[in-house]
Design an enzyme around this catalytic site. Structure first.
Site, short mmCIF file in Angstrom:
data_model
loop_
_atom_site.label_atom_id
_atom_site.label_comp_id
_atom_site.label_asym_id
_atom_site.label_seq_id
_atom_site.Cartn_x
_atom_site.Cartn_y
_atom_site.Cartn_z
N HIS A 57 -38.26 9.06 -69.29
CA HIS A 57 -36.82 9.35 -69.35
C HIS A 57 -36.25 9.45 -67.94
O HIS A 57 -36.97 9.71 -66.98
CB HIS A 57 -36.57 10.65 -70.10
CG HIS A 57 -36.83 10.56 -71.57
ND1 HIS A 57 -36.44 11.55 -72.45
CD2 HIS A 57 -37.44 9.62 -72.33
CE1 HIS A 57 -36.79 11.21 -73.68
NE2 HIS A 57 -37.41 10.05 -73.62
N GLU A 59 -34.54 11.78 -66.50
CA GLU A 59 -34.79 13.07 -65.86
C GLU A 59 -36.22 13.14 -65.31
O GLU A 59 -36.43 13.67 -64.21
CB GLU A 59 -34.59 14.23 -66.85
CG GLU A 59 -33.20 14.33 -67.42
CD GLU A 59 -33.05 13.64 -68.78
OE1 GLU A 59 -32.30 14.16 -69.61
OE2 GLU A 59 -33.68 12.57 -68.99
N CYS A 87 -33.27 16.02 -73.62
CA CYS A 87 -34.05 16.29 -74.82
C CYS A 87 -34.94 17.51 -74.55
O CYS A 87 -34.97 18.04 -73.44
CB CYS A 87 -34.89 15.06 -75.18
SG CYS A 87 -36.26 14.75 -74.01
N CYS A 90 -37.51 16.90 -71.65
CA CYS A 90 -36.90 16.93 -70.32
C CYS A 90 -36.41 18.33 -69.97
O CYS A 90 -36.56 18.77 -68.82
CB CYS A 90 -35.77 15.91 -70.23
SG CYS A 90 -36.39 14.20 -70.29
#
Length: 148
Positions: A57, A59, A87, A90
């Site tokens: 992701h 992040e 999410c 993260c």
């Protein structure tokens, strides 16, 4: 309640630039910038398709870059800007990294940490949501519309 300032909007625009890179690459368009003392120390965008890695992701990419730049696994002086609410995974990583401030654009009602793990962030982390929310949400809608 926290208010967005000019720096918040400027850095969120840079996160949107990262999200647009993801969009162009066929990735879900999420972008992230990490700032420390006014300087960008990490940036990233989703790479889950290219790397075939569900943990890639935006992040996570930006956190790794920031930690390498600063030479530390903790980021207590940093602000993380991301175009979509993190999410749970993260948010957990942001919490473990002790990020001082989280700024995000659009909420994610389906996968966002606020619904599933509202205490995942470090207790000292300040959160500001809704920065350039319309632009962030619009990019997501445009991406998914193009997939249908």
């Amino acid at each position: 309640m926290l208010q967005a300032n000019d720096d918040d909007r400027r850095f969120m625009r840079l996160a949107l630039d990262e999200a647009n890179k993801a969009f162009t690459e066929g990735e879900i368009p999420v972008g992230c910038i990490i700032v420390c003392n006014g300087q960008i120390v990490g940036r990233g965008h989703n790479l889950t398709e290219m790397l075939q890695d569900v943990t890639a992701h935006a992040e996570m990419q930006a956190l790794t870059a920031a930690m390498q730049t600063l030479g530390s696994k903790y980021l207590p002086e940093c602000t993380l800007y991301v175009t979509l609410e993190p999410c749970v995974m993260c948010a957990g990583a942001i919490g473990w990294a002790q990020v001082r401030r989280l700024v995000f654009g659009a909420c994610d009602e389906k996968r966002g940490y606020q619904q599933f793990a509202p205490h995942a962030l470090h207790p000292k982390c300040d959160v500001l949501s809704g920065v350039l929310e319309d632009e962030c949400a619009s990019l997501m809608k445009q991406f998914f519309a193009s997939k249908r």
